[in-house]
Design an enzyme around this catalytic site. Structure first.
Site, PDB file in Angstrom:
ATOM      1  N   ASP A 272     -31.758  49.059 -37.537  1.00 50.46           N
ATOM      2  CA  ASP A 272     -32.719  49.620 -36.582  1.00 50.46           C
ATOM      3  C   ASP A 272     -33.822  50.396 -37.293  1.00 50.46           C
ATOM      4  OD1 ASP A 272     -32.075  48.646 -34.165  1.00 50.46           O
ATOM      5  OD2 ASP A 272     -31.091  50.453 -33.390  1.00 50.46           O
TER       6      ASP A 272
ATOM      7  N   ASP B  58     -18.705  53.580 -27.044  1.00 47.88           N
ATOM      8  CA  ASP B  58     -17.441  52.938 -27.422  1.00 47.88           C
ATOM      9  C   ASP B  58     -16.359  53.131 -26.362  1.00 47.88           C
ATOM     10  OD1 ASP B  58     -17.493  55.612 -28.024  1.00 47.88           O
ATOM     11  OD2 ASP B  58     -17.248  55.354 -30.184  1.00 47.88           O
TER      12      ASP B  58
END
Lengths: 264, 857
Positions: B307, B451
């Site tokens: 990124d 997550d």
């Protein structure tokens, strides 16, 4: 009595050196051990500090032939705390040609000469006799390999060895018929930092089955020739040397192997 | 003549006084002991030194007789029988027999009890086999027998919990409970553990019941408000306690599932390595290690998801031959990054490694097997292991000596969750199945803890998850306390967000175990406010004179102390190996103030806030004290000291009937002060100068010097830049010498060149000379990514010792006060130094576990 014969396809592979060091290592493990020099070059004694000019040895001993216990020497005790000494039987230096010697004639006549000689020598029941052999004396090599409980073929990872491999296998197999063709290959003078050497070891591992390869290797170590130059074992010359450590490991493996065999 | 010789020898070594005592001991020994065993130098299990580790016979100190008495009493009364191997009783001398008389009795009792427990053990083994086979699906025996039994038990418990009692009766009942708990404490197995849990739940629930029904002060508004606040905090703690028991009652301890021998049946796997702003040197080892994962090469695809869109990353990926993915935007941070990659690749399974988590070569072979065995499995998580110290370990200098903060979660809680089929996804070191993941819309993007939320969504769809407690990757822990707090704030906020957006108690698809496990995980992060309440509650009485618990002090003690003691005893038994007693308080106190705000905000406005990346791989160039971080705690400390002062004043001049209440509150404040001191001490950031962390190992190797000499050596630590070796021969290597050493990668020997930078005795420090990519890859393969690289690092005997633990926490607290004194009242510092000396001296009076080495902080 256990007989362990060491042989190699190429000269200078290190049979004599390994056998000489193994004797001390086995003694340290509490086994009675002796190295019998079966090579007319008579080099075992040099590892134990015997005077190079001294010609004595089992081959030229007067009296009963093949009486090994009479020709045995006790080396000066090792320099470590335990002060264990190694026992060795030098070959001796004959003034006549090998083939002209009466001992040779005896061996030609009696294929079991070596076996009888060992049986009559006063070795302890649990003793280990290491016999070094040489291509130069194939008669003795043949007899040693055929009676040995364990044969260790010392291999150096170089192309030469690879080329000799099939001939060498034949030699061993022909002598080991009574022992299910059993023998073990030990890699010596390994140099993991050299590409060719690594490749050769991998090739060996691919070609030789895993049960035959001894699961540890001995590395090339400058301490070995230096120790020989000072007529000492590496253990005395440089206890921290890798070679000394590896021989100890080899002795331990051998001990376990023999115990395994004894227990069936 | 022997004695005179001895005497001369002692006089040379020690003072006259200790020599005389020594002589006396020999005399006593001769009277009491009739065997020929020498006293000096014997370190056998039955030597004096073994049972009295804190006493050095050669250097006796003035108070050693007192230490001996304390230790003797402690040995006889408190030490569990499990200390003693049972076959050696006959060989003991008379002296020792007297010491162990009571212990042997206990041992007999223990043995007969063990025999009684045999059928239970058998049942236990069967059950655990079953649970593993069924992969976390318990089948309870059904029918009316079960319900009837349950009903009887519940009615009984209800009676025990609710029946009102006079103080005396209450004390007697709790003493009975306590003795049972102490009795079963050292009996191994899960049944005694559950018994302890049940007792603890009973006692705690009785306490809570009493609190709710008997202790609220309805007289004044202020008292009631404060009292209700404290009660709420206690209810919270009680809920967490019980949920924790449920969660950890039966850790599944899943084993590895074997893969089929035919590798053509192995599925294809994509390895994702998401990165944003981490430097390349942190990521490159992960990439090199991922390439060496042992898996059919055509079925293993590695992608770096950058990124940060950096050119050097792109070049490196091209050089080593792994995929490099970037996306046009950076929406949804890590989750978005992973989701984008999902659309670009096609492997059947996805493995995610945070960019600093270096995987071992065996990672996939150990994990993927479960997916082939259980078609409903969508997620398999492995522990996050850290090879660098976390801020607690670093700042308190405790690396590897005590279980670290993450231990509890990865060592116990996840294994406990696994039983209920509720293991969470932790963002890294996990394998996910593509199908189910795409079905839930990829990684969840609604919260900052993508997550846990993804795992929740998978569970809701009826997929199962698994946890394999074998460290198969290792990474960097957070560097500073500030970063650590930042990371936990994110987790806390994320969990609170999920609690609001996708509450696990509501909605479809979850079983009750899963709901409770998720609930506990989320509630746990709401501990900020309750913790702050506990830290300030005693001040309400000491400063404001407000009775929060409206009951006589003696009753409070009779109810609250058992509640606390049982909770601590039980937790010491269930989680002591993973978190020592009293440490949880410190960890939570450090975070309390900081997670209080974000969790509260997230509870009310769950959609606020953005993802922050945890900084790793940094340096702390010099030690400094992070005052900014400890301001809330310094304030609390100041308040507590004020309360302490008032309390002492009240003790002296206040009404007599308040005496006991004041004492109780003073004790409470005192405990709070210890914990707060610890929280302040952690803020002292220790220096960290190494760029690369050294990993301690003991691995045989050999070095080859320039001259062709080969020496046997032991690799004692390594990092990505250097190694340390010990060589028996100190002159083997000289400074600046370049040498080679050999390790094994898989089954292949590999050699590396290195240059000596330090030689001290037998230790050699060297920096690696890894010139080619091939060499770097080999080095990672021979070190970080060995299959056994992170095995066995956890000390199997790391048993919890509450006394030792308390001692350590107190010592850390004192360190915090010393630090504060240095900052605010420099002239007082010498006093604190004396305090600390005094404390250290006092701790020498405490009994010690036989066979230990008399350790102190």
């Amino acid at each position: 009595m256990k007989i362990i014969a060491l042989c190699s396809a190429t000269p200078g592979a290190g049979c004599t050196t390994i056998a000489s060091h193994l004797v001390l290592a086995m003694q340290r493990l509490g086994r009675h051990a002796v190295v019998l020099d079966g090579d007319p070059r008579n080099q075992v004694r040099l590892h134990f500090g015997m005077d190079p000019r001294e010609r004595d040895g089992w081959w030229i001993k007067d009296g009963e032939p093949f009486c090994f216990s009479d020709a045995a020497y006790v080396a000066a005790p090792a320099l470590d705390a335990a002060q264990i000494s190694a026992h060795f039987i030098p070959f001796g230096e004959s003034s006549v040609m090998l083939e002209a010697d009466s001992n040779y004639q005896t061996m030609v006549r009696s294929p079991k000469a070596l076996e009888h000689g060992l049986a009559e020598s006063a070795f302890a029941d649990d003793a280990i006799v290491f016999i070094t052999t040489s291509d130069q004396f194939s008669l003795l090599q043949y007899q040693a390999l055929s009676i040995a409980d364990e044969v260790i073929a010392v291999a150096t990872p170089n192309p030469l060895w690879q080329l000799q491999l099939s001939r060498f296998y034949q030699t061993i197999r022909s002598t080991r018929a009574e022992h299910d063709n059993s023998f073990r290959v030990l890699v010596n003078q390994c140099r993991p930092e050299v590409r060719l050497c690594n490749d050769m070891v991998q090739l060996m591992q691919a070609e030789i089955s895993a049960e035959v390869m001894i699961p540890l290797v001995l590395h090339q170590d400058q301490h070995v020739p230096e120790a020989l130059a000072t007529q000492q074992l590496v253990d005395d010359y440089q206890p921290a040397a890798q070679f000394a450590k590896e021989v100890d490991a080899l002795a331990l493996w051998l001990q376990a192997q023999l115990m395994d065999r004894d227990n069936g | 003549m022997m004695l005179t010789e001895h005497w001369r020898q002692w006089r040379r070594q020690a003072t006259r006084g200790s020599s005389i005592v020594h002589l006396l001991i020999i005399y006593a020994h001769a009277l009491l002991v009739n065997d020929q065993q020498p006293l000096r130098g014997s370190h056998s299990k039955y030597s004096f030194h073994y049972w009295f580790p804190q006493i050095n016979v050669n250097h006796l100190r003035p108070l050693d007789p007192i230490r001996m008495v304390i230790q003797l009493l402690w040995l006889m009364l408190f030490k569990g029988p499990s200390e003693l191997p049972d076959n050696t009783v006959a060989t003991q001398s008379r002296f020792r027999r007297s010491v162990t008389h009571y212990k042997n009795k206990a041992l007999m009792r223990y043995k007969s009890l063990r025999r009684l427990l045999l059928p239970i053990k058998r049942w236990q083994r069967r059950i655990s086999k079953k649970t593993i086979a069924l992969s976390a699906e318990i089948t309870w025996a059904g029918g009316w027998v079960l319900y009837l039994t349950l009903a009887v038990i519940l009615i009984g418990l209800g009676l025990i919990i609710t029946i009102p009692m006079a103080t005396g009766a209450q004390v007697i009942m709790l003493l009975a409970f306590w003795s049972v708990a102490m009795w079963v404490r050292d009996i191994p197995g899960r049944i005694p553990m559950m018994l302890m849990m049940i007792i603890s739940i009973t006692v705690s629930t009785r306490y809570i019941w009493w609190r709710v029904t008997h202790t609220l002060n309805w007289d004044s508004g202020l008292n009631l408000t404060l009292g209700l606040l404290l009660l709420a905090a206690e209810l919270y703690a009680w809920t967490i306690l019980i949920l924790g028991y449920i969660q950890t009652a039966w850790p599944l301890q899943r084993k590895v599932a074997q893969l089929p021998a035919d590798t053509s049946l192995w599925p294809s796997v994509d390895v994702y390595i998401p990165t944003y702003n981490e430097p390349l040197h942190v990521v490159r080892n992960t990439i090199l290690a991922a390439q060496q994962i042992e898996w059919p090469q055509e079925k293993l695809n590695i992608y770096v998801l950058d990124d940060g869109k950096r050119a050097d990353f792109k070049a490196f990926c091209a050089e080593v031959g792994v995929g490099y993915l970037i996306r046009p935007n950076n929406y949804h941070a890590k989750a978005g990054n992973l989701n984008h990659a999902l659309t670009q690749t096609s492997g059947e399974y996805i493995t995610i490694f945070d960019c600093d988590h270096i995987p071992t070569r065996s990672f996939l072979q150990l994990t993927v097997g479960w997916f082939l065995r259980d078609p409903k499995l969508a997620l398999l998580q492995t522990p996050h292991h850290f090879f660098s110290p976390d801020p607690f370990e670093k700042n308190l200098n405790l690396f590897r000596s005590r279980p670290n903060e993450g231990e509890l979660f990865y060592g116990l809680i996840q294994d406990g969750n696994d039983l209920w089929n509720a293991s969470f996804f932790c963002g890294s070191c996990a394998v996910l199945k593509r199908g189910p993941l795409e079905e839930v819309g990829g990684i969840a993007v609604e919260t900052v803890t993508e997550d846990a939320h993804t795992a929740l969504k998978l569970h809701r769809r009826g997929y199962s998850s698994a946890y394999l407690n074998i460290p198969q990757a290792a990474g960097l822990a957070t560097e500073t306390l500030a970063a650590h707090i930042g990371q936990r704030m994110r987790w806390a906020r994320g969990m609170a967000q999920i609690f609001r957006i996708d509450n696990p108690l509501r909605g479809k698809g979850l079983n009750w175990g899963q709901r409770l496990c998720y609930l506990n995980a989320m509630l746990y992060f709401l501990n900020g406010l309750p913790r702050l309440i506990f830290l300030t509650a005693p001040l309400a009485f000491l400063l404001l004179g407000s009775y929060l618990v409206f009951a006589p002090a003696i009753m409070i003690a009779a109810y609250a102390l058992p509640h606390i003691i049982h909770a601590n005893l039980t937790n010491s038994r269930t989680q002591g190996r993973f978190r020592n007693s009293f440490w949880a308080e410190m960890y939570e106190t450090v975070l309390a103030w900081y997670i209080f705000r974000p969790t509260t905000v997230a509870l009310f406005a769950p959609h606020k806030g953005k993802f922050n990346v945890t900084a790793k791989g940094g340096l702390t160039e010099r030690s400094f004290f992070d005052w900014k971080i400890s301001v809330p705690y310094v304030v609390l400390v100041a308040m507590s000291f004020t309360g302490l002062g008032f309390g002492i004043w009240r003790l002296a001049y206040g009404p007599e009937d308040q005496f006991l209440t004041v004492i109780l509150n003073l004790l409470w404040v005192f405990y709070n002060l210890i914990i707060l001191g610890g929280a302040v001490a952690v803020a002292e950031e220790a220096r960290q100068v190494r760029v690369a962390h050294r990993i301690a190992v003991q691995r045989p190797t050999h070095v080859l010097t320039k001259g062709g000499h080969r020496y046997h050596a032991t690799l004692v630590d390594y990092s990505e830049h250097g190694v340390a070796l010990t060589i028996k021969y100190p002159h083997a290597l000289a400074i600046d010498e370049v040498f080679q050493f050999t390790l094994t990668a898989g089954e292949r020997p590999v050699s590396f060149r290195a240059r000596v930078i330090s030689v001290r005795d037998q230790s050699v420090g060297a920096i690696l000379l890894l010139n080619t990519l091939e060499e770097q890859r080999n080095f990672v393969g021979a070190t970080f990514s060995r299959a056994d690289a992170w095995l066995g690092w956890r000390d199997a005997d790391n048993l919890d010792q509450p006394i030792r633990s308390l001692r350590e926490v107190v010592a850390i607290g004192l360190r915090g006060y010393q630090r504060m004194a240095k900052q605010f009242v420099p002239f007082l510092e010498p006093i604190f130094v004396h305090f600390q000396t005094l404390w250290l001296w006092l701790t020498t009076l405490l009994p010690q576990r036989p066979g230990s080495r008399g350790e102190l902080l």
